[in-house]
Scaffold this active site. Structure first.
Site, mmCIF file in Angstrom:
data_model
loop_
_atom_site.group_PDB
_atom_site.id
_atom_site.type_symbol
_atom_site.label_atom_id
_atom_site.label_comp_id
_atom_site.label_asym_id
_atom_site.label_seq_id
_atom_site.Cartn_x
_atom_site.Cartn_y
_atom_site.Cartn_z
ATOM 1 N N GLU A 288 0.970 -1.327 0.019
ATOM 2 C CA GLU A 288 -0.131 0.016 -0.066
ATOM 3 C C GLU A 288 1.043 1.281 0.027
ATOM 4 O O GLU A 288 2.170 1.170 0.301
ATOM 5 C CB GLU A 288 -0.891 0.304 1.427
ATOM 6 C CG GLU A 288 0.018 0.031 2.583
ATOM 7 C CD GLU A 288 -1.052 0.045 3.755
ATOM 8 O OE1 GLU A 288 -2.407 0.201 3.529
ATOM 9 O OE2 GLU A 288 -0.696 -0.197 4.723
ATOM 10 N N ASN A 290 1.044 4.946 1.903
ATOM 11 C CA ASN A 290 0.691 5.692 2.893
ATOM 12 C C ASN A 290 1.093 7.215 2.545
ATOM 13 O O ASN A 290 1.926 7.561 2.440
ATOM 14 C CB ASN A 290 1.485 5.542 4.233
ATOM 15 C CG ASN A 290 1.003 4.266 4.789
ATOM 16 O OD1 ASN A 290 -0.233 3.806 4.901
ATOM 17 N ND2 ASN A 290 1.792 3.401 5.257
#
Length: 670
Positions: A288, A290
């Site tokens: 992912e 951030n």
């Protein structure tokens, strides 16, 4: 550059952002909830505005209240820190609509990277390695099982809007895939209001390694090397380091280039972190992105010499990066410990209350402490338990580990429990030194935290000698100089477990800065202890046979004058010190009889009782869940330890309880 900055956060990160803003000549505005009225970040800011009651949904997550604070103070920009609204696209858009600069990425980049399914598709288009999986939303548990079979077990079932370990399950077979899908879906809807689920291959024995990126509004983007974040508990990082000792240079370069490619793909602005899962063979896959400043950013700052908050502010003000990829240094080694208000000896339960003493290590080179607490600070139940970050920097990894071990031993926190003993244990673990760990290390080795009841044998004779010397310095024993005293240092929990010592305080010589003792063990070994004068309360900095030895030794609260708590290098022991004759007498005394002949169930940690599952008259059995308490964003089930019948219920759902408060009283079953 703007002249006034509002910081939409609290605690450690708010204080850290203020430090850079002050250096750049930018005035700061703090916001605070009722629970934080007297907090450190409020005291440090140039202005402070109340934004609501203690619960974060009514204060730090209240977009309109923060916008009103900006209007009230004339703040031209907002730095969100991390957590709370830092990755909230609606907040970034609301600020933009109001003509206020958001010190972070644009709202569309936050949206693209905040949705795990969408971000995975963007990453694939950008040429970033992604974990094999099913990209579309899954509609049923039966479909989830079919997809899992096609990918091949084990698989990871994930909520598209998930985070912080919520909405995530690992399945090794059809049954686990079936139940995992159902659990993830309901958990995701409760936590995020979004029950979309997808599935991807689970990488076994993975490492969690992330790349720091930095981009400006002029199309420039660079990567600032990597951070090793594999030492985690419940998907929350405990120790981070930069660089990673595991990565090869080709892998490091490939990961960095893919992270920058992803940043370009979403027209990214400011600091961000691309997280990867890395296999044993150095294969790596996008996890992912951030879209904010990371908690662990100081280790990157240490090895690059760059202030990431400064460059976030410069990028937000429209300034270009003044360096390229080839200009970024990688000097030495940095390690960070997140110091949480938790009790590592009781399953890492949150610890709330007042910090009565907060003394970071002093006089050590290469040590930095970022903190939002000080003497007298309150640790409330409403927010994340992190109190501070301890960061060390050294020329190489071996020296950084040694420096961190010493810094932890010299860090004094009283009034609340902290994660320091667990981190002291981890930093000295042979597997950490060998860089032989993955994200499952803590669960495999410390599933319930540390165990104090098995640690006495781990205490060295030098530490036992130091406790005995402390007892003499407290004035609890009197002996003329050079007179030998025979002592027993024993476990309060089991007085039969002891070390027998003969201690003698030496006559002072020309070195008045130290108090010296000679200690002889039962085996005849002699240890020379030299204790420096003028120490912080409870911290003893000494030498044992010429080698540095630092330990925290305090008298047990409400205890007899001969009982102490020792904390050092992952050990936490409650010890007594008596003359050998008195210790023998203690062993022959009858065991105390408890005055409570009933049964009771206590609340394990201070917090709000979400539910109570029993009422008076109910029959319960060991292992039954009788209630749920919530503190610091964590829910904890309260279970019965014995069979009984409920005779008294002392709380109602929604009420706040303190640690150790009696929730239920029971009578024995006939």
């Amino acid at each position: 550059m703007f002249t006034k900055l509002l910081i939409a956060n609290r605690g450690e990160i708010a204080c850290r952002i203020m430090r850079t803003a002050r250096r750049l000549g930018i005035a700061t505005v703090a916001v605070y909830s009722d629970a934080d009225r007297h907090a450190q970040h409020v005291r440090l800011a140039d202005e402070a505005v109340r934004i609501g009651p203690a619960p974060s949904r009514d204060s730090y997550l209240n977009i309109e209240a923060i916008l009103q604070a900006c209007r009230q103070t004339g703040a031209q920009a907002v730095h969100p820190g991390y957590g709370f609204l830092s990755e909230n696209a609606a907040f970034a858009q609301a600020l933009a609509d109001a003509g206020i600069v958001f010190v972070g990425p644009r709202a569309d980049a936050i949206r693209a990277m905040g949705d795990k399914i969408a971000s995975r598709l963007v990453a694939q288009k950008a040429g970033v390695n992604t974990i094999p999986g099913h990209d579309a939303v899954i509609d049923s548990a039966e479909e989830a099982v079919e997809i899992a079979r096609g990918i091949g077990y084990p698989v990871m079932i994930k909520a598209s809007a998930g985070g912080g370990g919520k909405g995530l399950r690992v399945a090794y077979d059809d049954a686990q895939a079936l139940s995992g899908f159902q659990s993830c879906r309901s958990e995701a809807m409760r936590s995020f209001g979004d029950d979309r689920i997808f599935i991807e291959k689970y990488i076994e024995q993975p490492r969690h390694i992330e790349i720091q990126v930095l981009a400006d509004a002029h199309g420039n983007a660079v990567y600032l090397w990597e951070r090793e974040c594999s030492l985690q508990r419940r998907h929350q990082k405990l120790i981070e380091e930069a660089p990673s000792a595991f990565l090869s240079e080709p892998t490091r370069k490939a990961m960095g280039e893919q992270a920058v490619a992803l940043a370009h793909a979403v027209d990214y602005l400011t600091a961000g972190t691309v997280e990867f899962v890395v296999g044993k063979d150095q294969s790596f896959y996008f996890l992912e992105m951030n879209t904010r400043l990371q908690v662990e950013h100081p280790v990157t700052e240490a090895i690059t010499g760059l202030d990431l908050v400064e460059w976030m502010l410069r990028a937000a003000a429209g300034e270009p990066l003044t360096f390229g990829q080839e200009d970024i240094p990688r000097n030495g080694w940095a390690i960070e410990c997140r110091i949480n208000a938790e009790d590592p000896y009781h399953d890492n339960l949150p610890s709330t209350g007042r910090v009565t003493l907060f003394q970071p290590p002093e006089g050590m080179d290469g040590v930095r402490v970022d903190s939002g607490v000080t003497h007298g600070s309150d640790i409330p139940v409403h927010y994340d338990p992190m109190m501070a970050k301890l960061i060390v920097h050294a020329p190489d990894r071996k020296q950084a580990i040694a420096r961190m071990a010493e810094a932890i031993d010299r860090f004094v926190i009283r009034g609340v429990d902290s994660s320091l003993p667990l981190q002291a244990e981890l930093i000295r673990h042979p597997a950490f030194a060998a860089c032989d760990f993955d994200t499952g290390f803590l669960q495999a080795h410390y599933p319930a935290g540390l165990r104090a009841d098995v640690q006495f044998d781990g205490m060295s004779d030098a530490l036992a000698a130091l406790v005995a010397a402390k007892h003499c310095l407290d004035g609890s024993l009197y002996a003329a100089r050079d007179e030998e005293i025979r002592l027993a240092v024993y476990s309060v929990a089991d007085p039969k477990t002891c070390r027998l010592l003969a201690l003698k305080q030496e006559s002072p010589d020309t070195d008045d800065a130290r108090i010296r003792f000679t200690v002889r063990t039962k085996a005849g070994t002699q240890i020379r202890i030299a204790i420096a004068r003028g120490q912080v309360a409870g911290l003893l900095c000494a030498e044992a046979d010429g080698k540095p030895l630092a330990a925290q030794i305090v008298q047990l609260p409400g205890a007899k004058g001969y009982e102490y708590r020792l904390q050092q290098a992952g050990l936490r022991l409650d010890l007594g010190v008596l003359s050998q004759a008195s210790h023998q007498a203690l062993l022959h005394m009858p065991a105390p009889v408890s005055g409570d002949d009933g049964l009771q169930i206590s609340v394990p940690m201070a917090g709000v009782l979400l539910s109570i599952a029993v009422k008076e008259g109910d029959e319960i059995h060991a292992g039954d869940v009788v209630g749920v308490v919530e503190a610091m964003k964590m829910e904890h089930a309260i279970t019965a330890q014995a069979d009984g019948r409920v005779t008294e219920v002392n709380f109602q759902p929604g009420q706040r309880a303190g640690s150790g408060d009696v929730l239920l009283r029971l009578s024995a079953l006939s």
